[in-house]
Design an enzyme around this catalytic site. Structure first.
Site, PDB file in Angstrom:
ATOM      1  CD  GLU A 278      -3.259   0.414   2.007  1.00 14.20           C
ATOM      2  OE1 GLU A 278      -3.631  -0.778   2.016  1.00 14.20           O
ATOM      3  OE2 GLU A 278      -3.777   1.279   2.714  1.00 14.20           O
ATOM      4  CD  GLU A 281      -2.614   1.254  -4.559  1.00 14.38           C
ATOM      5  OE1 GLU A 281      -2.638   0.377  -3.666  1.00 14.38           O
ATOM      6  OE2 GLU A 281      -3.624   1.603  -5.201  1.00 14.38           O
ATOM      7  CB  CYS A 298      -7.575  -3.653   5.413  1.00 16.02           C
ATOM      8  SG  CYS A 298      -6.934  -2.146   6.031  1.00 16.02           S
ATOM      9  CB  SER A 318      -5.302   0.832  -1.453  1.00 12.96           C
ATOM     10  OG  SER A 318      -4.390  -0.227  -1.603  1.00 12.96           O
ATOM     11  CE  LYS A 357     -11.129  -8.241   7.447  1.00 15.49           C
ATOM     12  NZ  LYS A 357     -10.374  -7.813   6.266  1.00 15.49           N
ATOM     13  CD  GLU A 360     -11.949  -8.916   2.909  1.00 14.08           C
ATOM     14  OE1 GLU A 360     -11.430  -7.927   2.393  1.00 14.08           O
ATOM     15  OE2 GLU A 360     -11.579  -9.360   4.009  1.00 14.08           O
ATOM     16  CD  GLU A 365     -14.614  -8.924  -6.068  1.00 15.24           C
ATOM     17  OE1 GLU A 365     -15.174  -9.725  -5.296  1.00 15.24           O
ATOM     18  OE2 GLU A 365     -15.133  -7.852  -6.422  1.00 15.24           O
ATOM     19  CB  CYS A 502     -10.246  -4.520  13.762  1.00 13.30           C
ATOM     20  SG  CYS A 502     -10.265  -4.377  11.998  1.00 13.30           S
TER      21      CYS A 502
HETATM   22 FE1  HC1 Z   1      -8.823  -6.085  11.013  1.00 12.96          FE
HETATM   23 FE2  HC1 Z   1      -7.165  -6.219   9.112  1.00 12.96          FE
HETATM   24  S1  HC1 Z   1      -6.936  -4.874  10.946  1.00 12.96           S
HETATM   25  S2  HC1 Z   1      -9.320  -5.472   8.860  1.00 12.96           S
HETATM   26  O1  HC1 Z   1      -9.598  -4.596  11.477  1.00 12.96           O
HETATM   27  O2  HC1 Z   1      -6.491  -4.919   7.915  1.00 12.96           O
HETATM   28  O3  HC1 Z   1     -11.151  -7.864  10.931  1.00 12.96           O
HETATM   29  O4  HC1 Z   1      -7.912  -7.079  13.689  1.00 12.96           O
HETATM   30  O5  HC1 Z   1      -7.582  -8.718  10.460  1.00 12.96           O
HETATM   31  O6  HC1 Z   1      -7.671  -8.175   6.852  1.00 12.96           O
HETATM   32  O7  HC1 Z   1      -4.385  -7.286   9.715  1.00 12.96           O
HETATM   33  C1  HC1 Z   1     -10.289  -7.188  11.068  1.00 12.96           C
HETATM   34  C2  HC1 Z   1      -8.346  -6.696  12.751  1.00 12.96           C
HETATM   35  C3  HC1 Z   1      -7.780  -7.584  10.312  1.00 12.96           C
HETATM   36  C4  HC1 Z   1      -7.383  -7.454   7.713  1.00 12.96           C
HETATM   37  C5  HC1 Z   1      -5.411  -6.921   9.428  1.00 12.96           C
END
Ligand code: HC1
Ligand code: SF4
Length: 563
Positions: A278, A281, A298, A318, A357, A360, A365, A502
């Site tokens: 990142e 980038e 993220c 990103s 998550k 996700e 993708e 998070c």
């Molecule tokens: Fe997260 Fe991440 S910080 S998004 O908050 O970028 O869920 O803890 O795992 O993928 O590393 C969540 C936390 C996590 C991702 C990372």
């Protein structure tokens, strides 16, 4: 400011927003369903009623302003009768399948019915039968268990700025539902799960996938490999009597091994890959003049939000996959040969603080040949239930470190789990001054803190950079509006949907702002004691990125959302 008399006790107050807060300050645990101190006052459940000693009038204490000299009683026979009546009426229209309910043990209706000794319901069963909604990959709605407290409605609107859930119909027909009674997958729900986190009963719960986890663990054809997200380690201990912020990572590794997991890794490893990718980038965008702002990628609920509400900004996001998905892509790639050699299948489970998550992981993708890169996402709370089910005494376990090679992460990675952490990790990479003093200087900027939109200006190689941290999805809307109106300009914007980052995810043990702050502090402590503080100092990550080279890195670690 003044003094109230609560059950004969003099209780000073100073700025408390209602009588309920003064009562709680006096050490009395007032029962409530619809009161949530961080949201607006609803005043509907009437469990928090009090009796005015002078007038005999009964009122809901959440909706009363503290007054000097006000004398109230909180537990008279009349009040108790009212409370029991409210509970009985709720139970008469509630699906009381307590033993098998996902919320059993954490349900406020169950707890208050027990506390007030409601052992039978005198009213006839007035229940309507409503259809359950299992269409969201993140949450599950069972309207038959809704008691209309409206906490979910207010959290979705006020805290998350989404307004997906609302009241519909009137009188005995009153219900909470998405507009036009749509299923969740037909709405703009981002799967953040905060409605489930505040739901007082089992009406909205996080999608429970514990069964799938055990099935995977018990299948001898599987090699179960786990990654653990940064924020999980500082919250899970709360369910085992430890304070918020206590880091239980090494006990967690041991617990997972006892449950049959073969290899336990740390999402921090992948967060270092994300930071490097990142930051590179970002530096490239600085060179090429944009597009700005560059948004962090993220947080899956944030990505979903843009897709559903403002897709023109998708190209500002990103192109880096989230650490969870970077990890999964690398694991899939690296274990292909291993799987072919021993005829087993690497089953990848991610332990996350987040319900989005789950959403996700299910995105096309991140699916190859019909199989998602992350086979299963389990939240912190689901893992707590699994640890309990296995009879594991977490606090008694010998510590064990995560496995190598993917168990090693920097201090910059562990702070991903707290608001501002992703931006701070990127800044650590971009600043040419690599001294400890520079690290200390970054710490005292607004990269850290709990403000809703925090602005940070930095100079990198003579160029003035404008950064912003958005702490809570509802504020992203504000920021975008200001950017569009030309009122603000930013080079880099970190957005995290949940308050505190998070650590405040809906998959975590339930906690208010104070607990989230302590969890964040736990992550900063982990950073302070980390062997190295910068992503680019992670020797295994830098080696891996070098071995892959730019093309393979692009294939494995980047993604484009939208058209
Ligand atoms: Fe997260 Fe991440 S910080 S998004 O908050 O970028 O869920 O803890 O795992 O993928 O590393 C969540 C936390 C996590 C991702 C990372
Ligand atoms: Fe609203 Fe989040 Fe619940 Fe969806 S998951 S209904 S966006 S609070």
């Amino acid at each position: 400011k003044g003094i109230m008399i609560v059950d004969g006790q003099r209780v000073p107050f100073d700025g408390e927003k209602n009588v309920l807060s003064v009562i709680r300050k006096a050490g009395i645990d007032m029962p409530t369903f619809c009161y949530y101190s961080e949201l607006s006052v609803h005043g509907a459940c009437r469990m928090c009623i009090v009796e005015n000693v002078k007038t005999g009038k009964i009122d809901a204490s959440c909706s009363m302003e503290p007054r000097d000299g006000l004398e109230i009683r909180t537990n008279t026979a009349r009040l108790l009768r009212h409370r029991r009546m409210i509970l009985e009426l709720m139970l008469a229209s509630h699906d009381c399948s307590c033993t098998t309910c996902a919320k059993s043990g954490n349900c406020r209706l169950q707890a208050l019915a027990q506390r007030f000794g409601v052992s039978r319901v005198r009213f006839p069963d007035t229940r309507e039968r409503y259809e359950q909604d299992n269409t969201s990959p993140a949450i599950f709605r069972d309207p038959n268990k809704c008691i209309l407290c409206g906490d979910c409605v207010r959290v979705c609107e006020e805290l998350q700025g989404q307004g997906i859930l609302n009241y519909a119909h009137r009188g005995s027909e009153l219900q909470v539902m998405p507009a036009f009674d749509k299923k969740l997958d037909q709405t703009k729900c981002v799967g953040c799960g905060q409605c489930a986190a505040v739901c007082t009963t089992g009406a909205i719960t996080v999608k429970n996938q514990i069964g799938q986890a055990w099935q995977a663990l018990h299948d001898p054809k599987n090699r179960v490999v786990v990654q653990i997200a940064p924020a999980v380690r500082v919250a899970l201990g709360e369910e085992f009597g430890l304070p918020a912020g206590a880091n239980v990572m090494d006990k967690l590794v041991k617990a997972l091994k006892l449950m049959g997991v073969e290899e336990v890794y740390d999402t921090n490893f992948a967060a270092d890959m994300t930071t490097i990718s990142e930051a590179q980038e970002f530096l490239a965008r600085l060179k090429n003049g944009g597009p700005f702002p560059m948004f962090t990628s993220c947080c899956p609920a944030w990505v979903k939000y843009l897709e559903l509400n403002d897709p023109k900004y998708l190209h500002n996001i990103s192109s880096c996959k989230s650490p969870m998905e970077m990890f999964a892509a690398v694991l899939r790639d690296k274990y292909r040969e291993k799987d072919a050699a021993d005829g087993r299948r690497t089953y990848h489970m991610a332990i996350m603080p987040c319900t989005a998550k789950k959403m996700e992981a299910a995105r096309p993708e991140f699916t190859q040949e019909g199989r998602p890169d992350v086979d299963l996402v389990i939240t912190t709370r689901e893992l707590v239930d699994m640890i309990r089910e296995a009879g594991i005494q977490l606090t008694e376990l010998e510590p064990e470190a995560p496995d190598l090679p993917f168990g090693l992460g920097s201090g910059a990675a562990v702070i991903y789990g707290v608001t501002g952490g992703v931006a701070e990790a990127v800044v650590r990479y971009c600043l040419p001054d690599k001294s400890n003093n520079a690290l200390q200087a970054i710490r005292v900027t607004d990269l850290r803190g709990d403000g809703a939109i925090r602005e940070v200006n930095l100079t990198v190689e003579g160029q003035e950079l404008h950064l912003a941290i958005v702490n809570g999805l509802s504020h992203a809307k504000e920021l975008i509006a200001d950017v569009e109106a030309g009122k603000r300009f930013y080079h880099l914007v970190e957005v995290m949907t949940c308050q505190g980052g998070c650590v405040g995810g809906a998959g975590q043990p339930y906690g208010l702002t104070a607990a989230k702050k302590r969890r964040g502090a736990g992550l900063y402590e982990a950073d302070s004691s980390a062997m190295f503080k910068r992503a680019e100092k992670n020797p295994i990550v830098t080696r891996l990125l070098e071995d892959y080279g730019p093309d393979r890195c692009h294939e494995l670690l980047h993604v484009h959302y939208g058209e």
